[in-house]
Design a protein around this motif. Structure first.
Motif: not given
Length: 662
Positions: A6-13, A41-48, A415-422
């Motif tokens: 796996l090649v990526s510039s970011f680590a799991p968070s 937006g939670s990065g499911k593809t990166f997790t897989i 990873p971005t800290g975004l919340l589910d919308p109000q």
């Protein structure tokens, strides 16, 4: 053994490390079914991708449509540049299946346009599976359809070794048997040519060609060459040449198959005559004997897949071979079903529609009963072939939850800290004025709005009202010309207008960070477009923006609303607590477009989306020219992985062809 890297510039968070560990442990411990509930937006593809690297198994990723499959393919190519990441979807740019309508005595001949580029990628996928373990295949539901026997495909491979005995004539004969064509004028994919002591072969699954130098009856040298310039890239000691088509058969199997087809033809011909169907019996005899002659003389015939049961030696009713059979040479392969709440019902529904159409063809003498065995898998057959499987969805369905025995791996933190919308629930009284105010708030923030209405008339009227109020608005529904629909979505992404009003906008695949508001009219109308899954999924369109919010206009709380609100509030509470604990400030997602090297030659077609507008009005004189231009644009769009546009151009081409028939 080749390993995934796996090649990526970011680590799991966020929730990713926990999800990666849980899923990896489940696969390695032999757990057959797992579900990853990952919010938008939670990065499911990166997790897989991380799970694939850790378990190090060949992986099939099943996607519910071509567009999403193309996006996943691009992402996994980025993650695994040193491994084999392949793409397997239907190779038809357009497809009209063979059918018969007895009520009007109408026979519809099969009409299709095969995209050679996608066919090449399909062959590349199966060849990679037969030659290397570190293979990921991203596939659409076409992976459950018949593609011929992997045993025949691999056994008919030609092995070339420096110093081995083989004449030019022998090699040419072997190549023709595995569906290569000799072409001395044009060196095309799937062709070979003979020049002096050299035999040049251009496999359809590779980027380069193979040159075999034969002196007398001995292979003197083997080279990898550029297919256009013929420059030698490297000298090699050996090479494997796989068949040019998936449907190939050994001589002894073909002879056995032809005898069985003749026997079944005689039996079905007699059965139709006994039913008083003389015309149907005559038709079946003529059509089948023509196919038999073609197979005998050329080794192939149009629609040969309808005889695949004989070629494979399968019993009547036995399931066909499909892409999954190519994976089965590895007893530990992994399957990932993306957007499982959509993909699994698709798989479940494929068989019945296919059988009802083909049964008509059999009943009226257009096909032998063996055509019924050229089919997609039944769902229970698909289940039996499933290895260790991970279902991925923001809203898993009942099947996934039951198969995983209620144990769900949650990925709620982004990873971005975004919340589910109000989510705000507002009564229907005064809803239009309230909506207008909300829209203007988000326009001031340079954000866009999606509005979902219940009817086409409401969508049109609301759009007209907003335009009168000075809001740049467009509406979208099924009555709008397919090509215009593509252009509207393109303009919305570019920010040409601020509000898009529609009915089923999930169908359009809208997923852009600039959407800050989702408004759902008539949210309390329980049904398909207002069920819990749809409410959560469409609300997720506002989850990529820091200021995202959802407004449900309703006068009562339905069970679907209650569940959706409870689930979104639960997720939001978890996300807020996590951000507070880790001092995270949410950031709006910035999504980059990924360009793939193998499709760069099509990047010139930037204006493809609006080329159709330049076409003249069809007349008797120019209609053939217009059809040719539409087909050219359709192929270019499909080559460029722009499947939405390709499908729309296909629909326009059908219309033109109908005009030609009239």
């Amino acid at each position: 053994m080749d390993r995934f890297k796996l090649v990526s510039s970011f680590a799991p968070s966020g929730d990713q490390p926990k999800a990666i560990d849980a899923l990896t442990r489940g696969v390695l411990d032999g757990q057959k079914r797992q579900t990853l509930l990952g919010v938008t937006g939670s990065g499911k593809t990166f997790t897989i991708a991380n799970v694939i690297e850790k378990v190090n198994r060949p992986t099939l990723i099943l996607s519910p449509n071509k567009v999403l499959a193309a996006q996943l393919y691009a992402e996994f190519k980025q993650f695994f540049p040193e491994n084999a990441v392949e793409y397997f979807i239907s190779y038809y740019d357009y497809y009209q299946p063979e059918a018969y309508i007895p009520q009007t005595d109408t026979y519809i001949e099969k009409d299709s346009a095969v995209n050679d580029h996608i066919d090449k990628l399909r062959l590349k996928a199966t060849t990679s599976l037969l030659t290397r373990r570190d293979t990921i295949v991203v596939a659409s539901v076409s992976c459950i359809y018949n593609i011929g026997s992997p045993d025949s495909y691999s056994e008919l491979c030609i092995y070339l070794k420096k110093g081995a005995e083989m004449s030019r004539g022998q090699l040419g004969g072997l190549l023709i048997k595995i569906q290569y064509t000799r072409n001395e004028m044009e060196f095309l994919s799937g062709a070979f040519r003979m020049r002096g002591p050299y035999v040049d072969i251009f496999p359809p699954y590779g980027q380069n060609a193979v040159r075999v130098e034969i002196k007398g009856k001995t292979i003197a040298n083997i080279y990898e060459i550029h297919p256009i310039t013929a420059d030698v890239i490297q000298e090699i000691d050996e090479a494997w040449v796989y068949p040019s088509k998936h449907f190939v058969v050994k001589d002894e199997d073909r002879d056995r198959a032809l005898a069985q087809i003749r026997a079944d033809l005689a039996k079905q011909h007699a059965a139709l005559q006994a039913q008083g169907k003389e015309m149907e019996a005559y038709r079946l005899k003529q059509r089948t004997e023509y196919d038999l002659e073609m197979i005998e003389q050329a080794g192939f015939c149009p629609g040969i897949e309808n005889y695949s049961r004989y070629m494979d030696g399968r019993a009547p009713g036995a399931r066909p071979n499909c892409l999954i059979d190519y994976f089965r040479r590895y007893d530990d392969f992994l399957m990932v079903v993306d957007e499982s709440h959509v993909a699994l019902p698709q798989v479940r529904g494929m068989f019945n529609g296919d059988q009802s159409r083909k049964q008509m063809l059999v009943n009226f003498g257009f096909r032998l009963p063996s055509a019924l065995d050229n089919r997609p898998l039944k769902f229970d057959e698909f289940e039996r072939l499933m290895p260790s499987t991970i279902f991925v969805s923001a809203t898993p369905g009942p099947y996934e939850l039951a198969a995983s025995q209620g144990e769900v791996v949650e990925q709620v933190i982004r990873p971005t800290g975004l919340l589910d919308p109000q989510v705000i629930v507002h009564p229907s009284a005064g809803q239009i004025d309230h909506l207008l105010g909300k829209i203007q708030e988000h326009i001031a923030k340079k954000q866009r709005t999606l509005v979902l209405s219940l009817t086409k008339k409401t969508a049109e009227d609301l759009s007209a009202f907003l335009i009168e109020k000075g809001v740049k608005t467009r509406y979208l529904h099924s009555d709008i010309d397919a090509l215009e629909r593509v252009e509207i979505l393109k303009q919305f992404r570019q920010g040409v207008f601020d509000v898009l009003v529609g009915i089923n906008l999930l169908r359009e695949g809208i997923d852009i960070p600039q959407v800050g508001l989702v408004a759902i009219l008539g949210a309390d109308n329980e049904g398909f477009l207002r069920n819990a899954t749809t409410l959560i999924q469409i609300s997720g369109r506002a989850a990529r923006n820091v200021g995202g919010e959802v407004v449900l206009y309703a006068d009562r709380e339905t069970e679907s609303m209650k569940y959706a609100l409870g689930e979104m509030n639960r997720r939001r509470a978890i996300q807020e607590a996590y951000n507070k604990e880790h001092h995270i400030t949410p950031k709006t997602i910035e999504k980059a477009e990924i360009e793939l090297k193998e499709f760069e030659n099509n990047s010139k077609n930037e204006g493809l989306g609006i080329l159709h507008s330049a076409l003249p009005v069809p007349t008797a004189k120019n209609i053939h020219k217009i059809a040719a231009e539409l087909e050219k644009q359709m192929r270019e769009a499909a080559d460029n992985l722009n499947f939405e546009l390709a499908a729309d151009l296909r629909d326009r081409l059908f219309e033109i062809k109908q005009m030609k028939l009239k």
